[in-house]
Design an enzyme around this catalytic site. Structure first.
Site, PDB file in Angstrom:
ATOM      1  N   HIS A 163      39.682  32.661  38.822  1.00 56.92           N
ATOM      2  CA  HIS A 163      40.196  34.047  38.930  1.00 56.92           C
ATOM      3  C   HIS A 163      41.056  34.444  37.734  1.00 56.92           C
ATOM      4  CE1 HIS A 163      38.633  34.555  42.937  1.00 56.92           C
ATOM      5  NE2 HIS A 163      39.348  33.559  43.436  1.00 56.92           N
ATOM      6  N   ASP A 199      32.003  28.970  44.228  1.00 58.04           N
ATOM      7  CA  ASP A 199      33.149  29.202  45.101  1.00 58.04           C
ATOM      8  C   ASP A 199      32.831  30.393  46.015  1.00 58.04           C
ATOM      9  OD1 ASP A 199      36.411  28.583  44.999  1.00 58.04           O
ATOM     10  OD2 ASP A 199      35.957  30.647  45.633  1.00 58.04           O
ATOM     11  N   HIS A 201      34.623  32.861  46.594  1.00 59.83           N
ATOM     12  CA  HIS A 201      35.136  34.101  46.009  1.00 59.83           C
ATOM     13  C   HIS A 201      34.546  34.331  44.618  1.00 59.83           C
ATOM     14  CE1 HIS A 201      38.217  32.524  48.846  1.00 59.83           C
ATOM     15  NE2 HIS A 201      38.165  33.770  49.272  1.00 59.83           N
ATOM     16  N   ASP A 288      35.102  26.441  49.470  1.00 58.84           N
ATOM     17  CA  ASP A 288      35.519  27.360  50.536  1.00 58.84           C
ATOM     18  C   ASP A 288      34.351  28.107  51.158  1.00 58.84           C
ATOM     19  OD1 ASP A 288      35.325  28.624  48.084  1.00 58.84           O
ATOM     20  OD2 ASP A 288      37.364  29.440  48.101  1.00 58.84           O
TER      21      ASP A 288
HETATM   22 ZN   LIG Z   1      37.680  30.657  46.544  1.00 57.92          ZN
END
Ligand SMILES: [Zn+2]
Length: 348
Positions: A163, A199, A201, A288
């Site tokens: 991120h 991931d 996200h 995740d």
């Molecule tokens: Zn994540």
């Protein structure tokens, strides 16, 4: 498989984060990496090393100098505001959203906290820089070892990285380890590098860093940002810009997606990567996507991660794995090492 382990990761240990309007215990905690390390040792999955030293020049080729200056000195500035701050993590309170300027570097530390971040979920602690910097070293050395002939290497580090953009932190991430690995590969002569982010996200930082470049293809499988963090990036129509047009690929999937549909998207992603003909692959390895994850919404099971590793091995590329998210802490070790073991077996 060779593991480059960041033995300074626990220096970054946030206490609490802002989550849906209240301060809650951090999800991104040192135990995550500890469980992965323990599982690697239990299964005897190759050598585990910690880089003694590394050339850090590549970090400034991925991140902006003024951001690195800020990050290095942030904790001291936070404590200088008020000595009592030594007992509490640093958080931003203001952000320069649209119509504000981002070219001016304010003297105020709280103002710079906001300038260089995008959420209140990422506490900055006394050891954040030390941990993140050592982690970048693991990514750099993992890439170098793969260039030197290792079939694959795993950078086991936290805080995670995908991120973090060229000049901002957020989503628990401060330095973008996957981007640093990819740039290391490029600088050492790999003509084309693919980054695959699995991931839950969207890897918004990685996307942004390479968005206008044709030499690094970024592909991400993730929860649909219409409903899932990081919300403001990760849509299918983001395909790169300028010279990078066509070299960014997002495969958003609805919350609740199970392994069959997820794996079909992975097959699609790997076909795109094969068509790019990269010299090496960097995998942002988030776990995740697991059904038991407390802050995500796919339904993968532990055995599915073996299949993922096998699928990734079939791409036939020198591969750098970089540890990202995964917050079902008790299972994250088994799930991460399942991917690596599946890969090692698939790679033969
Ligand atoms: Zn994540």
């Amino acid at each position: 498989m060779l593991t480059l382990y960041n033995d300074r990761h626990a220096l970054h240990h946030g206490q609490r984060e802002m989550f849906r309007g209240e301060m809650v215990p951090c999800f991104e905690i040192p135990a995550r990496a500890d469980f992965v390390l323990a599982e690697l040792k239990r299964r005897g999955l190759g050598a585990i090393e910690t880089p003694a030293a590394f050339d850090d020049a590549v970090i400034a080729r991925v991140h902006a100098p003024r951001y690195l200056d800020f990050l290095r000195g942030a904790w001291d500035e936070w404590v200088a505001l008020d000595p009592a701050n030594a007992q509490r993590d640093a958080f931003p309170s203001y952000w320069p959203i649209r119509t504000f300027r981002s070219d001016v570097l304010p003297a105020s530390f709280p103002a710079r906290m906001g300038l260089f971040s995008y959420d209140a979920g990422s506490p900055l602690t006394s050891g954040t820089w030390a941990a993140a910097y050592a982690g970048a070293g693991c990514a750099i050395v993992a890439a170098q070892r793969v260039l030197a002939g290792e079939r694959a290497a795993f950078a086991l580090t936290r805080p995670p990285g995908h991120h973090a953009g060229a000049d901002f932190f957020g989503g628990y991430c401060f330095l973008n380890n996957a981007a640093i690995a990819a740039q290391t590969l490029r600088d050492a002569g790999a003509a084309r590098v693919a980054v695959l982010d699995i991931d839950y996200h969207h890897g918004n930082g990685t996307q942004a860093i390479f968005y206008e470049r044709a030499d690094v293809l970024v592909t991400s499988l993730h929860g649909d940002p219409h409903t899932e963090y990081p919300y403001y990036l990760g849509y299918a129509d983001e395909q790169g810009a300028g010279a990078g047009k066509g070299f960014n690929r997002n495969l958003p999937l609805p919350r609740g997606t199970g392994f069959e549909a997820w794996r079909a998207a992975l097959t699609d992603a790997l076909a795109g990567i094969a068509a790019f003909r990269p010299d090496a692959l960097v995998v942002s390895l988030g776990l995740d996507t697991f059904a038991g994850d407390p802050i995500a919404g796919f339904t993968l099971q532990s055995d599915d991660y073996l299949r993922i590793g096998e699928d990734l091995a079939r791409a036939g590329l020198p591969t750098v794995f970089v540890f990202e998210g995964g917050y079902a802490v008790a299972e994250v070790g088994v799930n991460a090492v399942n991917v690596l073991e599946g890969f090692a077996e698939g790679a033969g």
